[in-house]
Design a protein around this motif. Structure first.
Motif, PDB file in Angstrom:
ATOM      1  N   GLN A  73       1.246  -1.158   0.066  1.00  0.00           N
ATOM      2  CA  GLN A  73       0.058   0.148  -0.136  1.00  0.00           C
ATOM      3  C   GLN A  73       1.112   1.488   0.104  1.00  0.00           C
ATOM      4  OE1 GLN A  73      -2.390  -0.231   3.516  1.00  0.00           O
ATOM      5  NE2 GLN A  73      -4.025  -1.210   2.543  1.00  0.00           N
ATOM      6  N   VAL A  74       0.366   2.288  -0.689  1.00  0.00           N
ATOM      7  CA  VAL A  74       1.042   3.767  -0.412  1.00  0.00           C
ATOM      8  C   VAL A  74       0.667   4.121   0.907  1.00  0.00           C
ATOM      9  CG1 VAL A  74       0.910   6.204  -1.300  1.00  0.00           C
ATOM     10  CG2 VAL A  74       0.365   4.306  -2.585  1.00  0.00           C
ATOM     11  N   ARG A  75       2.424   4.492   1.539  1.00  0.00           N
ATOM     12  CA  ARG A  75       2.379   5.101   2.650  1.00  0.00           C
ATOM     13  C   ARG A  75       2.680   6.928   2.985  1.00  0.00           C
ATOM     14  NH1 ARG A  75       7.423   3.840   6.083  1.00  0.00           N
ATOM     15  NH2 ARG A  75       9.295   5.247   4.943  1.00  0.00           N
ATOM     16  N   TYR A  76       3.014   7.238   1.524  1.00  0.00           N
ATOM     17  CA  TYR A  76       3.562   8.850   1.037  1.00  0.00           C
ATOM     18  C   TYR A  76       3.524   8.494   0.000  1.00  0.00           C
ATOM     19  CZ  TYR A  76       6.361  12.413   1.514  1.00  0.00           C
ATOM     20  OH  TYR A  76       7.754  13.673   1.744  1.00  0.00           O
ATOM     21  N   VAL A  77       2.909  10.535   0.165  1.00  0.00           N
ATOM     22  CA  VAL A  77       2.861  11.069  -2.025  1.00  0.00           C
ATOM     23  C   VAL A  77       3.360  12.220  -1.203  1.00  0.00           C
ATOM     24  CG1 VAL A  77       1.694  12.067  -2.818  1.00  0.00           C
ATOM     25  CG2 VAL A  77       1.332   9.806  -2.191  1.00  0.00           C
ATOM     26  N   ALA A  78       4.449  12.544  -1.525  1.00  0.00           N
ATOM     27  CA  ALA A  78       5.713  13.877  -1.581  1.00  0.00           C
ATOM     28  C   ALA A  78       3.376  15.368  -2.093  1.00  0.00           C
ATOM     29  CB  ALA A  78       6.592  14.129  -1.812  1.00  0.00           C
ATOM     30  N   GLN A  79       3.928  16.245  -1.094  1.00  0.00           N
ATOM     31  CA  GLN A  79       2.933  17.296  -0.749  1.00  0.00           C
ATOM     32  C   GLN A  79       3.888  18.490  -1.652  1.00  0.00           C
ATOM     33  OE1 GLN A  79      -0.255  17.172  -0.334  1.00  0.00           O
ATOM     34  NE2 GLN A  79      -0.003  14.876   0.599  1.00  0.00           N
ATOM     35  N   ASP A  80       5.267  18.086  -1.888  1.00  0.00           N
ATOM     36  CA  ASP A  80       5.541  19.312  -2.320  1.00  0.00           C
ATOM     37  C   ASP A  80       6.687  18.632  -3.730  1.00  0.00           C
ATOM     38  OD1 ASP A  80       7.361  22.063  -3.294  1.00  0.00           O
ATOM     39  OD2 ASP A  80       8.813  21.373  -1.473  1.00  0.00           O
ATOM     40  N   ALA A  81       6.474  19.420  -4.944  1.00  0.00           N
ATOM     41  CA  ALA A  81       7.280  18.519  -5.460  1.00  0.00           C
ATOM     42  C   ALA A  81       8.350  19.285  -6.086  1.00  0.00           C
ATOM     43  CB  ALA A  81       6.651  19.641  -7.189  1.00  0.00           C
ATOM     44  N   ASP A  82       9.456  17.973  -6.731  1.00  0.00           N
ATOM     45  CA  ASP A  82      11.303  18.128  -6.694  1.00  0.00           C
ATOM     46  C   ASP A  82      10.916  19.753  -7.465  1.00  0.00           C
ATOM     47  OD1 ASP A  82      13.877  17.990  -8.395  1.00  0.00           O
ATOM     48  OD2 ASP A  82      13.425  16.703  -6.443  1.00  0.00           O
ATOM     49  N   PRO A  83      12.115  20.529  -7.139  1.00  0.00           N
ATOM     50  CA  PRO A  83      11.906  21.605  -7.877  1.00  0.00           C
ATOM     51  C   PRO A  83      12.382  21.640  -9.301  1.00  0.00           C
ATOM     52  CG  PRO A  83      13.508  21.918  -6.290  1.00  0.00           C
ATOM     53  CD  PRO A  83      12.497  20.654  -6.069  1.00  0.00           C
ATOM     54  N   GLN A  84      13.402  20.434  -9.064  1.00  0.00           N
ATOM     55  CA  GLN A  84      13.921  19.696 -10.835  1.00  0.00           C
ATOM     56  C   GLN A  84      13.278  19.765 -11.426  1.00  0.00           C
ATOM     57  OE1 GLN A  84      16.723  21.374 -11.388  1.00  0.00           O
ATOM     58  NE2 GLN A  84      16.997  22.167  -9.063  1.00  0.00           N
ATOM     59  N   THR A  85      12.243  18.348 -11.753  1.00  0.00           N
ATOM     60  CA  THR A  85      11.886  17.780 -12.368  1.00  0.00           C
ATOM     61  C   THR A  85      10.500  18.108 -12.454  1.00  0.00           C
ATOM     62  OG1 THR A  85      11.332  15.699 -10.264  1.00  0.00           O
ATOM     63  CG2 THR A  85      13.437  15.465 -11.733  1.00  0.00           C
ATOM     64  N   ARG A  86       9.953  18.612 -11.422  1.00  0.00           N
ATOM     65  CA  ARG A  86       8.542  18.863 -10.774  1.00  0.00           C
ATOM     66  C   ARG A  86       7.671  17.273 -11.042  1.00  0.00           C
ATOM     67  NH1 ARG A  86       7.782  22.920  -8.448  1.00  0.00           N
ATOM     68  NH2 ARG A  86       5.870  23.152  -9.281  1.00  0.00           N
ATOM     69  N   THR A  87       8.815  16.533 -10.306  1.00  0.00           N
ATOM     70  CA  THR A  87       7.814  15.285 -10.247  1.00  0.00           C
ATOM     71  C   THR A  87       7.539  15.459  -8.304  1.00  0.00           C
ATOM     72  OG1 THR A  87       9.855  13.735  -9.311  1.00  0.00           O
ATOM     73  CG2 THR A  87       9.259  14.082 -11.258  1.00  0.00           C
ATOM     74  N   TYR A  88       6.354  14.132  -8.338  1.00  0.00           N
ATOM     75  CA  TYR A  88       6.460  13.974  -5.938  1.00  0.00           C
ATOM     76  C   TYR A  88       6.036  12.558  -6.141  1.00  0.00           C
ATOM     77  CZ  TYR A  88       3.619  17.985  -6.862  1.00  0.00           C
ATOM     78  OH  TYR A  88       2.889  19.369  -6.665  1.00  0.00           O
ATOM     79  N   HIS A  89       8.028  12.892  -5.060  1.00  0.00           N
ATOM     80  CA  HIS A  89       7.678  11.149  -4.678  1.00  0.00           C
ATOM     81  C   HIS A  89       6.775  10.462  -3.574  1.00  0.00           C
ATOM     82  CE1 HIS A  89      11.452   8.974  -3.625  1.00  0.00           C
ATOM     83  NE2 HIS A  89      10.791   8.467  -1.881  1.00  0.00           N
ATOM     84  N   ILE A  90       7.098   9.188  -3.857  1.00  0.00           N
ATOM     85  CA  ILE A  90       5.889   8.279  -3.915  1.00  0.00           C
ATOM     86  C   ILE A  90       6.485   6.950  -2.907  1.00  0.00           C
ATOM     87  CG2 ILE A  90       5.643   7.298  -5.948  1.00  0.00           C
ATOM     88  CD1 ILE A  90       2.612   6.575  -5.106  1.00  0.00           C
ATOM     89  N   GLU A  91       6.177   6.403  -2.121  1.00  0.00           N
ATOM     90  CA  GLU A  91       6.925   5.710  -0.727  1.00  0.00           C
ATOM     91  C   GLU A  91       5.256   4.023  -1.465  1.00  0.00           C
ATOM     92  OE1 GLU A  91       8.363   6.631   2.755  1.00  0.00           O
ATOM     93  OE2 GLU A  91       9.829   7.715   1.806  1.00  0.00           O
ATOM     94  N   VAL A  92       5.978   3.007  -1.334  1.00  0.00           N
ATOM     95  CA  VAL A  92       5.055   2.050  -0.958  1.00  0.00           C
ATOM     96  C   VAL A  92       5.591   0.768   0.198  1.00  0.00           C
ATOM     97  CG1 VAL A  92       3.142  -0.072  -2.972  1.00  0.00           C
ATOM     98  CG2 VAL A  92       4.258   2.484  -3.231  1.00  0.00           C
ATOM     99  N   ALA A  93       4.977   0.515   1.195  1.00  0.00           N
ATOM    100  CA  ALA A  93       5.387  -0.344   2.081  1.00  0.00           C
ATOM    101  C   ALA A  93       4.792  -2.098   1.814  1.00  0.00           C
ATOM    102  CB  ALA A  93       4.961  -0.329   3.010  1.00  0.00           C
ATOM    103  N   VAL A  94       5.650  -2.694   1.491  1.00  0.00           N
ATOM    104  CA  VAL A  94       5.006  -4.393   1.221  1.00  0.00           C
ATOM    105  C   VAL A  94       5.836  -4.713   1.630  1.00  0.00           C
ATOM    106  CG1 VAL A  94       5.217  -3.600  -0.927  1.00  0.00           C
ATOM    107  CG2 VAL A  94       7.511  -4.325  -0.396  1.00  0.00           C
ATOM    108  N   GLN A  95       5.691  -6.335   2.114  1.00  0.00           N
ATOM    109  CA  GLN A  95       6.334  -7.674   3.225  1.00  0.00           C
ATOM    110  C   GLN A  95       6.971  -8.260   2.210  1.00  0.00           C
ATOM    111  OE1 GLN A  95       5.595  -7.525   6.706  1.00  0.00           O
ATOM    112  NE2 GLN A  95       4.090  -5.674   5.782  1.00  0.00           N
ATOM    113  N   ASN A  96       8.659  -7.614   3.305  1.00  0.00           N
ATOM    114  CA  ASN A  96       9.743  -8.468   3.410  1.00  0.00           C
ATOM    115  C   ASN A  96      10.282  -9.734   3.844  1.00  0.00           C
ATOM    116  OD1 ASN A  96      11.680  -9.821   1.426  1.00  0.00           O
ATOM    117  ND2 ASN A  96      12.810  -8.316   1.801  1.00  0.00           N
TER     118      ASN A  96
END
Length: 357
Positions: free
Chosen positions: A240-263
């Protein structure tokens, strides 16, 4: 002079033909307007551009955001020394799994044990003094102030013991959580000052799959949304998605996302490339042939379809490419998509639908 019979036959035949054409020209030689119109209409229809179409029904489909990502440890901590000393033991093997509290580096005890023994002896002395002061106060030989002073001395001795115990325990540099002791920075004989590293711990369960989404897709993602990741070796991970950035990277204009999986087996390492698919909710979609995609004059990607016998254009968003075609959003209801000739017609143009060969 008398004509021969064969000449008379020819003259009679020519006269009959002349009379026939004369009568036909008078009574029915010119085609009627009703007959002429269908001929002109058929000619005009044949001059229209010819296209082929396919009927595409609307379907409700779970839309996904697809991005490239990589696996990453949930936590990476450089474990540092809290006191000064020489490394006497290094019981944890580099690269091995260790549980929380496992000793990674052990410093030499030096005088810390003696300091603790002294503090404990001082504590026993203060306990006896406090007890004697209490008994004498009950008999009237000590004031209440002297009893409180003895109690304060006892409290100070107890604090001294606690301080000596902490100093002695600090020679054991322990793992802060269960994970992999990934890198050792101090070997036996290394002198560590306070703050210098013993080694690096990483947590691989849960494991993170991280990536960056463009600003056009970020609004569709939510914390808690289901996600899957396909690793380079074909293994599938779900989470499941555990984090979606609210502020874009100033260079790429993209948003960081993190998905937590069991391992749980921790066989998946950190740093592996992965294709991540994040659920973005259900919605209408159409499965169209990939060859039907075109660009309009504004450079937008979309499809051309028919409304009646005229051409229309709709910009679409590609959701997923499959062997059967491309799932797109942006169309509404059943659509007759132009599959042949779409690049040679314009919006609003009238066309003729030809049967597929």
């Amino acid at each position: 002079m008398r004509l021969k019979p064969q000449y008379m036959f020819v003259i009679a035949l020519v006269g009959a033909l002349a009379i026939y054409f004369l009568v036909r020209s008078v009574f029915g030689g010119h085609p009627s307007t009703a007959e002429a119109k269908p001929t002109a209409a058929a000619k005009a229809a044949n001059e229209l551009p010819s296209v082929q179409v396919v009927a595409v029904p609307e379907a409700v489909r779970e839309s996904q955001v697809v991005l490239r990502g990589r696996t990453e440890s949930a936590r990476t901590v450089v474990v540092r020394s809290e006191t000064a000393g020489v490394v006497a033991q290094a019981p944890a093997r580099e690269g091995s799994f260790v549980r929380a509290g496992t000793v990674l580096c052990r410093l030499s005890v030096d005088a810390r044990q003696a300091t603790l023994d002294q503090a404990r002896a001082q504590l026993r002395s203060r306990q006896l003094q406090r007890q004697a002061a209490q008994e004498l106060a009950q008999k009237g030989y000590r004031s209440q102030t002297q009893v409180l002073e003895a109690q304060a001395a006892l409290d100070l001795a107890q604090a001294g013991v606690r301080q000596a115990e902490i100093a002695l325990n600090q020679v054991n540099i322990r793992a802060p959580f269960s994970g992999v002791f990934d890198k050792r920075d101090a070997e036996i004989g290394t002198y560590l000052a306070p703050g210098q590293p013993c080694g690096t711990m990483i947590e691989l369960n849960p494991l993170l799959v991280v990536g960056d989404v463009p600003e056009t897709e970020a609004a569709r993602l939510r914390v808690g949304s289901p996600a899957t990741a396909r690793l380079v070796d074909g293994r599938m991970l779900s989470g499941q998605v555990r984090y979606v950035a609210q502020d874009a990277d100033p260079q790429t204009r993209t948003y960081h996302i993190e998905v937590a999986v069991q391992n749980p087996s921790m066989q998946v390492r950190s740093g592996l490339s992965a294709e991540v698919r994040v659920g973005a909710g259900a919605g209408p979609a159409h499965l169209v042939p990939i060859s039907a995609l075109v660009l309009d004059t504004a450079g937008r990607q979309g499809v051309r379809y028919l409304v009646g016998d005229r051409v229309a254009f709709a910009p679409v968003t590609i959701q997923e490419e499959t062997p059967q075609g491309v799932w797109v959003s942006g169309l509404a209801g059943p659509v007759r998509v132009i599959t042949v000739g779409q690049s040679y017609v314009a919006d609003g143009q009238k066309v003729r639908v030809a049967s597929a060969r």
